[in-house]
Design a protein around this motif. Structure first.
Motif, PDB file in Angstrom:
ATOM      1  N   PHE A 110     -20.890   3.185 -16.572  1.00 47.30           N
ATOM      2  CA  PHE A 110     -21.156   2.511 -17.605  1.00 47.30           C
ATOM      3  C   PHE A 110     -20.488   1.133 -17.520  1.00 47.30           C
ATOM      4  CE2 PHE A 110     -23.647   4.942 -20.571  1.00 47.30           C
ATOM      5  CZ  PHE A 110     -23.579   6.060 -20.224  1.00 47.30           C
ATOM      6  N   SER A 111     -20.387   0.431 -16.082  1.00 49.76           N
ATOM      7  CA  SER A 111     -19.621  -0.753 -16.033  1.00 49.76           C
ATOM      8  C   SER A 111     -20.321  -1.998 -16.444  1.00 49.76           C
ATOM      9  CB  SER A 111     -19.328  -0.759 -14.334  1.00 49.76           C
ATOM     10  OG  SER A 111     -18.530  -2.102 -14.153  1.00 49.76           O
ATOM     11  N   LYS A 112     -19.793  -2.983 -17.195  1.00 52.45           N
ATOM     12  CA  LYS A 112     -20.303  -4.297 -17.592  1.00 52.45           C
ATOM     13  C   LYS A 112     -21.597  -4.010 -18.426  1.00 52.45           C
ATOM     14  CE  LYS A 112     -18.609  -6.473 -13.580  1.00 52.45           C
ATOM     15  NZ  LYS A 112     -18.821  -6.956 -12.162  1.00 52.45           N
ATOM     16  N   CYS A 113     -21.686  -2.987 -19.395  1.00 51.74           N
ATOM     17  CA  CYS A 113     -22.855  -2.928 -20.067  1.00 51.74           C
ATOM     18  C   CYS A 113     -22.633  -3.661 -21.311  1.00 51.74           C
ATOM     19  CB  CYS A 113     -22.693  -1.541 -20.331  1.00 51.74           C
ATOM     20  SG  CYS A 113     -23.581  -0.229 -19.332  1.00 51.74           S
ATOM     21  N   THR A 114     -23.817  -4.055 -21.962  1.00 51.77           N
ATOM     22  CA  THR A 114     -23.561  -4.575 -23.411  1.00 51.77           C
ATOM     23  C   THR A 114     -24.178  -3.715 -24.220  1.00 51.77           C
ATOM     24  OG1 THR A 114     -25.694  -5.610 -22.918  1.00 51.77           O
ATOM     25  CG2 THR A 114     -23.740  -6.763 -22.601  1.00 51.77           C
ATOM     26  N   GLY A 115     -23.730  -3.817 -25.509  1.00 54.07           N
ATOM     27  CA  GLY A 115     -24.206  -3.268 -26.785  1.00 54.07           C
ATOM     28  C   GLY A 115     -23.931  -1.872 -27.155  1.00 54.07           C
ATOM     29  N   LEU A 116     -23.045  -1.498 -26.288  1.00 57.81           N
ATOM     30  CA  LEU A 116     -22.599   0.074 -26.687  1.00 57.81           C
ATOM     31  C   LEU A 116     -21.338   0.087 -27.557  1.00 57.81           C
ATOM     32  CD1 LEU A 116     -23.276   2.882 -25.748  1.00 57.81           C
ATOM     33  CD2 LEU A 116     -21.806   2.577 -23.967  1.00 57.81           C
ATOM     34  N   THR A 117     -21.413   0.819 -28.629  1.00 54.72           N
ATOM     35  CA  THR A 117     -20.429   0.882 -29.973  1.00 54.72           C
ATOM     36  C   THR A 117     -19.834   1.998 -29.741  1.00 54.72           C
ATOM     37  OG1 THR A 117     -22.036   1.989 -31.510  1.00 54.72           O
ATOM     38  CG2 THR A 117     -22.127  -0.470 -31.324  1.00 54.72           C
ATOM     39  N   ARG A 118     -18.459   2.237 -30.430  1.00 52.30           N
ATOM     40  CA  ARG A 118     -17.683   3.491 -30.688  1.00 52.30           C
ATOM     41  C   ARG A 118     -18.563   4.597 -31.008  1.00 52.30           C
ATOM     42  NH1 ARG A 118     -12.827   1.588 -29.393  1.00 52.30           N
ATOM     43  NH2 ARG A 118     -12.027  -0.042 -30.240  1.00 52.30           N
ATOM     44  N   GLU A 119     -19.576   4.366 -31.965  1.00 51.02           N
ATOM     45  CA  GLU A 119     -20.223   5.270 -32.723  1.00 51.02           C
ATOM     46  C   GLU A 119     -21.375   6.041 -31.655  1.00 51.02           C
ATOM     47  OE1 GLU A 119     -19.979   2.097 -33.964  1.00 51.02           O
ATOM     48  OE2 GLU A 119     -18.543   2.764 -35.498  1.00 51.02           O
ATOM     49  N   THR A 120     -21.787   5.053 -31.057  1.00 56.29           N
ATOM     50  CA  THR A 120     -22.736   5.623 -29.925  1.00 56.29           C
ATOM     51  C   THR A 120     -21.722   6.576 -29.102  1.00 56.29           C
ATOM     52  OG1 THR A 120     -24.037   3.892 -29.816  1.00 56.29           O
ATOM     53  CG2 THR A 120     -24.301   4.977 -27.927  1.00 56.29           C
ATOM     54  N   LYS A 121     -20.745   6.087 -28.381  1.00 59.67           N
ATOM     55  CA  LYS A 121     -20.068   6.838 -27.520  1.00 59.67           C
ATOM     56  C   LYS A 121     -19.827   8.337 -28.035  1.00 59.67           C
ATOM     57  CE  LYS A 121     -15.814   7.023 -25.011  1.00 59.67           C
ATOM     58  NZ  LYS A 121     -14.533   6.691 -24.577  1.00 59.67           N
ATOM     59  N   HIS A 122     -19.454   8.585 -29.358  1.00 55.03           N
ATOM     60  CA  HIS A 122     -19.206   9.778 -29.922  1.00 55.03           C
ATOM     61  C   HIS A 122     -20.329  10.811 -30.020  1.00 55.03           C
ATOM     62  CE1 HIS A 122     -15.262   8.913 -30.734  1.00 55.03           C
ATOM     63  NE2 HIS A 122     -15.613   7.615 -31.414  1.00 55.03           N
ATOM     64  N   THR A 123     -21.549  10.241 -29.616  1.00 55.23           N
ATOM     65  CA  THR A 123     -22.738  11.179 -29.778  1.00 55.23           C
ATOM     66  C   THR A 123     -23.131  11.637 -28.226  1.00 55.23           C
ATOM     67  OG1 THR A 123     -24.209   9.350 -29.290  1.00 55.23           O
ATOM     68  CG2 THR A 123     -23.608   9.655 -31.533  1.00 55.23           C
ATOM     69  N   LEU A 124     -22.193  11.217 -27.386  1.00 54.03           N
ATOM     70  CA  LEU A 124     -22.648  11.594 -25.765  1.00 54.03           C
ATOM     71  C   LEU A 124     -22.047  12.762 -25.688  1.00 54.03           C
ATOM     72  CD1 LEU A 124     -21.967   8.123 -24.305  1.00 54.03           C
ATOM     73  CD2 LEU A 124     -24.247   8.990 -24.910  1.00 54.03           C
ATOM     74  N   LYS A 125     -22.822  13.480 -24.560  1.00 49.86           N
ATOM     75  CA  LYS A 125     -22.059  14.755 -24.218  1.00 49.86           C
ATOM     76  C   LYS A 125     -21.617  14.556 -22.816  1.00 49.86           C
ATOM     77  CE  LYS A 125     -25.173  18.253 -26.542  1.00 49.86           C
ATOM     78  NZ  LYS A 125     -26.066  19.145 -26.114  1.00 49.86           N
ATOM     79  N   ALA A 126     -20.402  14.140 -22.823  1.00 52.08           N
ATOM     80  CA  ALA A 126     -19.915  13.802 -21.298  1.00 52.08           C
ATOM     81  C   ALA A 126     -19.509  14.883 -20.570  1.00 52.08           C
ATOM     82  CB  ALA A 126     -18.468  13.275 -21.737  1.00 52.08           C
ATOM     83  N   GLU A 127     -18.754  15.946 -20.878  1.00 52.92           N
ATOM     84  CA  GLU A 127     -18.581  17.254 -20.275  1.00 52.92           C
ATOM     85  C   GLU A 127     -18.078  16.857 -18.875  1.00 52.92           C
ATOM     86  OE1 GLU A 127     -21.924  19.317 -20.011  1.00 52.92           O
ATOM     87  OE2 GLU A 127     -22.168  19.621 -22.425  1.00 52.92           O
ATOM     88  N   GLY A 128     -17.246  15.811 -18.803  1.00 56.32           N
ATOM     89  CA  GLY A 128     -16.765  15.082 -17.670  1.00 56.32           C
ATOM     90  C   GLY A 128     -16.396  13.829 -17.645  1.00 56.32           C
ATOM     91  N   PRO A 129     -15.923  13.268 -16.594  1.00 55.33           N
ATOM     92  CA  PRO A 129     -15.481  11.754 -16.621  1.00 55.33           C
ATOM     93  C   PRO A 129     -16.795  10.644 -16.797  1.00 55.33           C
ATOM     94  CG  PRO A 129     -15.519  12.512 -14.391  1.00 55.33           C
ATOM     95  CD  PRO A 129     -15.803  13.891 -15.154  1.00 55.33           C
ATOM     96  N   ILE A 130     -16.448   9.785 -17.546  1.00 57.27           N
ATOM     97  CA  ILE A 130     -17.539   8.591 -17.586  1.00 57.27           C
ATOM     98  C   ILE A 130     -16.665   7.386 -17.191  1.00 57.27           C
ATOM     99  CG2 ILE A 130     -18.641   7.045 -19.433  1.00 57.27           C
ATOM    100  CD1 ILE A 130     -18.873   9.534 -21.237  1.00 57.27           C
ATOM    101  N   SER A 131     -17.248   6.746 -16.159  1.00 56.99           N
ATOM    102  CA  SER A 131     -16.459   5.408 -15.581  1.00 56.99           C
ATOM    103  C   SER A 131     -16.964   4.217 -16.092  1.00 56.99           C
ATOM    104  CB  SER A 131     -16.861   5.433 -14.228  1.00 56.99           C
ATOM    105  OG  SER A 131     -16.659   6.624 -13.494  1.00 56.99           O
ATOM    106  N   GLY A 132     -15.780   3.298 -16.290  1.00 55.49           N
ATOM    107  CA  GLY A 132     -16.365   1.948 -16.957  1.00 55.49           C
ATOM    108  C   GLY A 132     -16.720   1.829 -18.295  1.00 55.49           C
ATOM    109  N   PHE A 133     -16.471   2.768 -19.042  1.00 55.28           N
ATOM    110  CA  PHE A 133     -17.278   2.769 -20.405  1.00 55.28           C
ATOM    111  C   PHE A 133     -16.645   1.551 -21.318  1.00 55.28           C
ATOM    112  CE2 PHE A 133     -18.565   4.510 -24.390  1.00 55.28           C
ATOM    113  CZ  PHE A 133     -19.890   5.023 -24.137  1.00 55.28           C
ATOM    114  N   PRO A 134     -17.564   0.595 -21.441  1.00 56.84           N
ATOM    115  CA  PRO A 134     -17.216  -0.450 -22.409  1.00 56.84           C
ATOM    116  C   PRO A 134     -17.407  -0.294 -23.937  1.00 56.84           C
ATOM    117  CG  PRO A 134     -19.231  -1.024 -21.601  1.00 56.84           C
ATOM    118  CD  PRO A 134     -18.813   0.321 -21.091  1.00 56.84           C
ATOM    119  N   ILE A 135     -16.696  -0.684 -24.701  1.00 59.42           N
ATOM    120  CA  ILE A 135     -16.789  -0.457 -26.151  1.00 59.42           C
ATOM    121  C   ILE A 135     -16.486  -1.969 -26.702  1.00 59.42           C
ATOM    122  CG2 ILE A 135     -16.001   0.201 -28.536  1.00 59.42           C
ATOM    123  CD1 ILE A 135     -17.019   2.468 -26.595  1.00 59.42           C
ATOM    124  N   HIS A 136     -17.841  -2.426 -27.243  1.00 55.44           N
ATOM    125  CA  HIS A 136     -17.850  -3.852 -27.854  1.00 55.44           C
ATOM    126  C   HIS A 136     -18.001  -3.828 -29.294  1.00 55.44           C
ATOM    127  CE1 HIS A 136     -17.960  -5.543 -23.854  1.00 55.44           C
ATOM    128  NE2 HIS A 136     -19.099  -4.920 -23.482  1.00 55.44           N
TER     129      HIS A 136
END
Length: 136
Positions: A110-136
């Protein structure tokens, strides 16, 4: 019956407002395609090249994007509920107002993405590493 576009070169094709649920786009080249406002539920995009595509406001519930090139894609307002994005590359993608509820994103980039919020991150099933996760 599944419509199969696997391994085809369809770069730049305009699919706007189409019902394409259960279609197969495995390893297809879809660079710059316009899937805005499409119904893509349960479609298969494994290992496809979707770079610079427009998927805004598309319904992609349950679709499979395993190891898909999603760089610089417009996903604004898309419904990605329950999608599999394991090992997908979202570099530079617009994720504004995206519904990621229950989406699997293990080892996604998720490098250099736009529009991703903390709330959205909590809905994801990562079950492992997520790279470059931006929170704006």
């Amino acid at each position: 019956m599944t419509t199969d576009f696997s391994r085809q070169r369809l770069n730049g094709k305009i699919w706007q407002n189409q019902i394409l649920s259960h279609y197969s786009f495995i390893e297809a080249q879809l660079i710059g395609c316009d899937f805005s406002n499409c119904d893509l539920q349960e479609s298969n995009f494994q290992n496809a090249k979707l770079a610079q595509a427009n998927l805004s406001n598309a319904n992609m519930r349950g679709a499979d994007f395993f190891s898909t090139d999603m760089r610089r894609v417009n996903l604004r307002g898309a419904d990605l509920h329950g999608c599999d994005f394991q090992k997908a590359d979202f570099t530079g993608t617009d994720l504004t107002d995206v519904n990621f509820d229950g989406a699997i994103v293990r080892e996604a980039l998720f490098s250099k993405c736009t529009g991703l919020t903390r709330e959205t991150k909590h809905t994801l099933k990562a079950e492992g590493p997520i790279s470059g996760f931006p929170i704006h």
